[in-house]
Write a protein that holds these residues in place. Structure first.
Motif, PDB file in Angstrom:
ATOM      1  N   HIS A 108     -12.275 -27.494  79.678  1.00 53.34           N
ATOM      2  CA  HIS A 108     -12.492 -26.228  80.391  1.00 53.34           C
ATOM      3  C   HIS A 108     -11.294 -25.321  80.145  1.00 53.34           C
ATOM      4  CE1 HIS A 108     -13.506 -23.307  83.452  1.00 53.34           C
ATOM      5  NE2 HIS A 108     -12.339 -23.511  84.051  1.00 53.34           N
ATOM      6  N   VAL A 109     -11.542 -24.146  79.609  1.00 52.06           N
ATOM      7  CA  VAL A 109     -10.489 -23.168  79.313  1.00 52.06           C
ATOM      8  C   VAL A 109     -10.882 -21.842  79.938  1.00 52.06           C
ATOM      9  CG1 VAL A 109      -9.210 -21.945  77.512  1.00 52.06           C
ATOM     10  CG2 VAL A 109      -9.913 -24.325  77.143  1.00 52.06           C
ATOM     11  N   GLN A 110      -9.995 -21.290  80.760  1.00 52.77           N
ATOM     12  CA  GLN A 110     -10.293 -20.022  81.423  1.00 52.77           C
ATOM     13  C   GLN A 110      -9.031 -19.153  81.491  1.00 52.77           C
ATOM     14  OE1 GLN A 110     -11.889 -20.397  85.375  1.00 52.77           O
ATOM     15  NE2 GLN A 110     -12.486 -18.247  85.489  1.00 52.77           N
ATOM     16  N   GLY A 111      -9.137 -17.944  80.959  1.00 52.22           N
ATOM     17  CA  GLY A 111      -8.045 -16.977  81.044  1.00 52.22           C
ATOM     18  C   GLY A 111      -6.781 -17.396  80.318  1.00 52.22           C
ATOM     19  N   LEU A 112      -6.934 -18.147  79.228  1.00 51.22           N
ATOM     20  CA  LEU A 112      -5.770 -18.677  78.517  1.00 51.22           C
ATOM     21  C   LEU A 112      -5.024 -17.566  77.780  1.00 51.22           C
ATOM     22  CD1 LEU A 112      -4.151 -21.175  77.684  1.00 51.22           C
ATOM     23  CD2 LEU A 112      -5.725 -21.478  75.760  1.00 51.22           C
ATOM     24  N   GLU A 113      -3.705 -17.477  78.038  1.00 51.37           N
ATOM     25  CA  GLU A 113      -2.865 -16.466  77.408  1.00 51.37           C
ATOM     26  C   GLU A 113      -1.599 -17.102  76.847  1.00 51.37           C
ATOM     27  OE1 GLU A 113      -1.987 -13.297  80.103  1.00 51.37           O
ATOM     28  OE2 GLU A 113      -4.095 -12.923  80.617  1.00 51.37           O
ATOM     29  N   LYS A 114      -1.163 -16.590  75.696  1.00 54.53           N
ATOM     30  CA  LYS A 114       0.081 -17.043  75.087  1.00 54.53           C
ATOM     31  C   LYS A 114       0.645 -15.936  74.209  1.00 54.53           C
ATOM     32  CE  LYS A 114       3.421 -19.848  74.039  1.00 54.53           C
ATOM     33  NZ  LYS A 114       4.408 -20.270  75.070  1.00 54.53           N
ATOM     34  N   SER A 115       1.926 -15.637  74.416  1.00 50.33           N
ATOM     35  CA  SER A 115       2.599 -14.603  73.626  1.00 50.33           C
ATOM     36  C   SER A 115       3.918 -15.141  73.109  1.00 50.33           C
ATOM     37  CB  SER A 115       2.866 -13.353  74.476  1.00 50.33           C
ATOM     38  OG  SER A 115       1.658 -12.776  74.917  1.00 50.33           O
ATOM     39  N   GLY A 124       7.182 -13.257  72.366  1.00 52.34           N
ATOM     40  CA  GLY A 124       7.787 -11.936  72.442  1.00 52.34           C
ATOM     41  C   GLY A 124       6.717 -10.886  72.697  1.00 52.34           C
ATOM     42  N   LYS A 125       6.648  -9.894  71.848  1.00 53.74           N
ATOM     43  CA  LYS A 125       5.644  -8.835  71.989  1.00 53.74           C
ATOM     44  C   LYS A 125       4.322  -9.182  71.295  1.00 53.74           C
ATOM     45  CE  LYS A 125       8.986  -5.059  72.395  1.00 53.74           C
ATOM     46  NZ  LYS A 125       9.440  -3.741  71.835  1.00 53.74           N
ATOM     47  N   LEU A 126       4.313 -10.292  70.559  1.00 54.41           N
ATOM     48  CA  LEU A 126       3.101 -10.694  69.845  1.00 54.41           C
ATOM     49  C   LEU A 126       2.180 -11.476  70.767  1.00 54.41           C
ATOM     50  CD1 LEU A 126       1.457 -10.941  67.220  1.00 54.41           C
ATOM     51  CD2 LEU A 126       2.784 -13.007  66.705  1.00 54.41           C
ATOM     52  N   GLU A 127       1.027 -10.913  71.094  1.00 51.40           N
ATOM     53  CA  GLU A 127       0.035 -11.577  71.938  1.00 51.40           C
ATOM     54  C   GLU A 127      -0.888 -12.425  71.048  1.00 51.40           C
ATOM     55  OE1 GLU A 127      -0.666  -8.644  75.701  1.00 51.40           O
ATOM     56  OE2 GLU A 127      -1.710  -8.118  73.838  1.00 51.40           O
ATOM     57  N   VAL A 128      -0.718 -13.729  71.102  1.00 52.92           N
ATOM     58  CA  VAL A 128      -1.507 -14.635  70.265  1.00 52.92           C
ATOM     59  C   VAL A 128      -2.842 -14.953  70.925  1.00 52.92           C
ATOM     60  CG1 VAL A 128      -1.561 -16.878  69.112  1.00 52.92           C
ATOM     61  CG2 VAL A 128       0.591 -15.615  69.307  1.00 52.92           C
ATOM     62  N   LEU A 129      -2.829 -15.249  72.226  1.00 54.61           N
ATOM     63  CA  LEU A 129      -4.048 -15.512  72.990  1.00 54.61           C
ATOM     64  C   LEU A 129      -4.104 -14.530  74.152  1.00 54.61           C
ATOM     65  CD1 LEU A 129      -3.928 -19.426  73.122  1.00 54.61           C
ATOM     66  CD2 LEU A 129      -5.176 -17.984  71.506  1.00 54.61           C
ATOM     67  N   ARG A 130      -5.252 -13.868  74.309  1.00 51.93           N
ATOM     68  CA  ARG A 130      -5.358 -12.786  75.291  1.00 51.93           C
ATOM     69  C   ARG A 130      -6.566 -12.985  76.211  1.00 51.93           C
ATOM     70  NH1 ARG A 130      -5.613  -7.331  72.378  1.00 51.93           N
ATOM     71  NH2 ARG A 130      -7.106  -8.394  71.021  1.00 51.93           N
ATOM     72  N   GLY A 131      -6.545 -14.102  76.927  1.00 55.38           N
ATOM     73  CA  GLY A 131      -7.638 -14.375  77.858  1.00 55.38           C
ATOM     74  C   GLY A 131      -8.787 -15.130  77.233  1.00 55.38           C
ATOM     75  N   VAL A 132      -8.517 -16.330  76.755  1.00 53.81           N
ATOM     76  CA  VAL A 132      -9.533 -17.154  76.078  1.00 53.81           C
ATOM     77  C   VAL A 132     -10.296 -17.980  77.109  1.00 53.81           C
ATOM     78  CG1 VAL A 132      -9.883 -19.066  74.470  1.00 53.81           C
ATOM     79  CG2 VAL A 132      -8.260 -17.240  73.919  1.00 53.81           C
ATOM     80  N   ASP A 133     -11.626 -17.955  77.018  1.00 53.79           N
ATOM     81  CA  ASP A 133     -12.506 -18.717  77.920  1.00 53.79           C
ATOM     82  C   ASP A 133     -13.534 -19.496  77.101  1.00 53.79           C
ATOM     83  OD1 ASP A 133     -11.422 -17.433  80.301  1.00 53.79           O
ATOM     84  OD2 ASP A 133     -12.622 -15.690  79.767  1.00 53.79           O
ATOM     85  N   PHE A 134     -13.669 -20.791  77.369  1.00 52.15           N
ATOM     86  CA  PHE A 134     -14.781 -21.574  76.820  1.00 52.15           C
ATOM     87  C   PHE A 134     -14.838 -22.928  77.506  1.00 52.15           C
ATOM     88  CE2 PHE A 134     -11.264 -22.578  73.891  1.00 52.15           C
ATOM     89  CZ  PHE A 134     -11.315 -23.963  73.817  1.00 52.15           C
ATOM     90  N   ASP A 135     -16.013 -23.552  77.453  1.00 50.96           N
ATOM     91  CA  ASP A 135     -16.226 -24.901  77.981  1.00 50.96           C
ATOM     92  C   ASP A 135     -16.874 -25.751  76.895  1.00 50.96           C
ATOM     93  OD1 ASP A 135     -15.434 -24.805  80.867  1.00 50.96           O
ATOM     94  OD2 ASP A 135     -16.930 -23.207  80.888  1.00 50.96           O
ATOM     95  N   VAL A 136     -16.514 -27.026  76.887  1.00 49.11           N
ATOM     96  CA  VAL A 136     -17.068 -27.965  75.911  1.00 49.11           C
ATOM     97  C   VAL A 136     -17.757 -29.097  76.668  1.00 49.11           C
ATOM     98  CG1 VAL A 136     -16.590 -29.497  73.969  1.00 49.11           C
ATOM     99  CG2 VAL A 136     -15.217 -27.418  74.284  1.00 49.11           C
TER     100      VAL A 136
END
Length: 277
Positions: free
Chosen positions: A24-31, A33-45
């Motif tokens: 279960h993944v909801q609202g996943l974010e990762k940056s 510095g200023k580089l936004e790699v993940l911007r709110g990832v949602d999914f279920d398996v």
């Protein structure tokens, strides 16, 4: 007809959904510095399914799987694997998963069987030989069990690598670009092995940039683009996103895969009979 559910019924439904969901993944974010790699990832398996996370280089696929595998901390969001929270229960998550990276992590000096026995012993499992023999048969490597891995083809090494990752019966396995660098025959061998995994009840998160790989293997496909999931569904559902084309006449042509397998299959038969036409 509308039936109002009691709070207890809502709780029961939520619990059932949680049990049927392996990731279960909801609202996943990762940056960085200023580089936004993940911007709110949602999914279920769903448990026992093959879920493909599809995207081009730089889309955030590897960052996502590293967070799921507890190798990287997220900046925000909720992530659970096998009902364990990645942030607060990392040890339980690690006990539930196996991760197979982009390159086969096998010892080329040892034989295929010795590789499997070694991993089983490192995991302090009993009957390491029986475990190795079972996996060799399951991944069609019994005939090559005593050979050094240095003599294996790319597809055989990859199958052995996946078999090693299954020792300990992890319910969830992450496959990060499992067919990268393999020839067509090797890719097909690995595809068959991945289908076997799901057939035995293992949940597979497939990280790939190959469209045909996702099409061949996945029960559901999510497309990750610039740090966001822009589409998520079955292959049939994704096809409905495009308008149907008007076709007046269609002549079925063999795919390159069918041509390749037919040619090498015919060549193998001629070699076996000692004839060359």
């Amino acid at each position: 007809m509308f039936v109002e559910k009691t709070p207890g019924q809502h709780a029961t439904t939520a619990t059932a959904q949680a049990r049927s969901t392996a990731i279960h993944v909801q609202g996943l974010e990762k940056s960085y510095g200023k580089l936004e790699v993940l911007r709110g990832v949602d999914f279920d398996v769903a448990r026992g399914s093959i879920f493909a996370l599809l995207g081009s280089n730089g889309s955030g696929k590897t960052t996502t799987v590293r967070i799921l595998a507890t190798l990287l901390k997220a900046d925000a969001g909720t992530v659970s694997v096998n009902s364990f929270d990645v942030a607060t229960q990392p040890a339980n998550v690690r006990e539930s998963i196996s991760l197979t990276g982009q390159f086969a992590a096998v010892d080329e000096i040892l034989s295929g069987r010795e590789n499997l026995v070694l991993v089983a012993k490192l995991r302090h499992l009993k009957d390491s030989g029986a475990i190795a023999d079972d996996l060799l048969e399951r991944f069609s490597l019994t005939d090559a069990a005593a050979r050094r891995v240095s003599s294996y083809s790319g597809g055989m090494r990859r199958r052995l690598d996946i078999a090693m990752s299954l020792i300990g019966n992890s319910p969830v396995i992450f496959l990060d670009e499992p067919t990268a660098g393999l020839d067509p025959e090797g890719r097909i061998e690995v595809w068959h092995a991945v289908k076997q995994l799901a057939g035995h009840g293992t949940t597979v998160l497939l990280i790939t940039q190959y469209l045909d790989e996702a099409e061949q293997l996945a029960d559901r496909i999510a497309i990750l683009h610039k740090g966001r999931i822009i589409a998520n569904g079955t292959l049939a559902e994704l096809k409905q996103l495009l308008p149907p084309a008007t076709v007046e006449y269609v002549e079925k042509q063999p795919t390159l895969e069918e041509i390749f397998l037919a040619i090498i299959g015919g060549h193998d038969k001629s070699d076996a009979t000692g004839t060359n036409n």
